[in-house]
Scaffold this active site. Sequence first.
Site, short mmCIF file in Angstrom:
data_model
loop_
_atom_site.label_atom_id
_atom_site.label_comp_id
_atom_site.label_asym_id
_atom_site.label_seq_id
_atom_site.Cartn_x
_atom_site.Cartn_y
_atom_site.Cartn_z
N ASP A 1 0.88 -1.16 0.00
CA ASP A 1 0.00 0.00 0.00
C ASP A 1 0.92 1.22 0.00
OD1 ASP A 1 -2.43 1.48 0.20
OD2 ASP A 1 -2.05 1.73 2.34
N ASP B 1 0.22 5.07 0.77
CA ASP B 1 0.16 6.09 1.81
C ASP B 1 0.20 5.47 3.20
OD1 ASP B 1 0.10 8.65 2.83
OD2 ASP B 1 -2.07 8.80 2.75
#
Length: 73
Positions: free
Chosen positions: A18, A20
């Site tokens: 992922d 952020d």
Amino acid sequence: MIRRMDPLPARVRLVIFDLDGVVYRGTEPIPGAADLVAWLHERRVAVRFATNNSMVAREGYVERLAAMGIGTS
């Protein structure tokens, strides 16, 4: 900087990150993220990035990661 990494099991062929909060926070890379991605690339492990933010095109993420020293290929 990664100081020690255990060898990967041979069956690991893909890692999905992922973005952020895992690879970067805002405009700053998470410490060690670039080194980890480079380490995986050196071992020919495919690396993919995921996000639920649809406001930026793929090219924008490639540029953002490159500016942080994180290779996407």
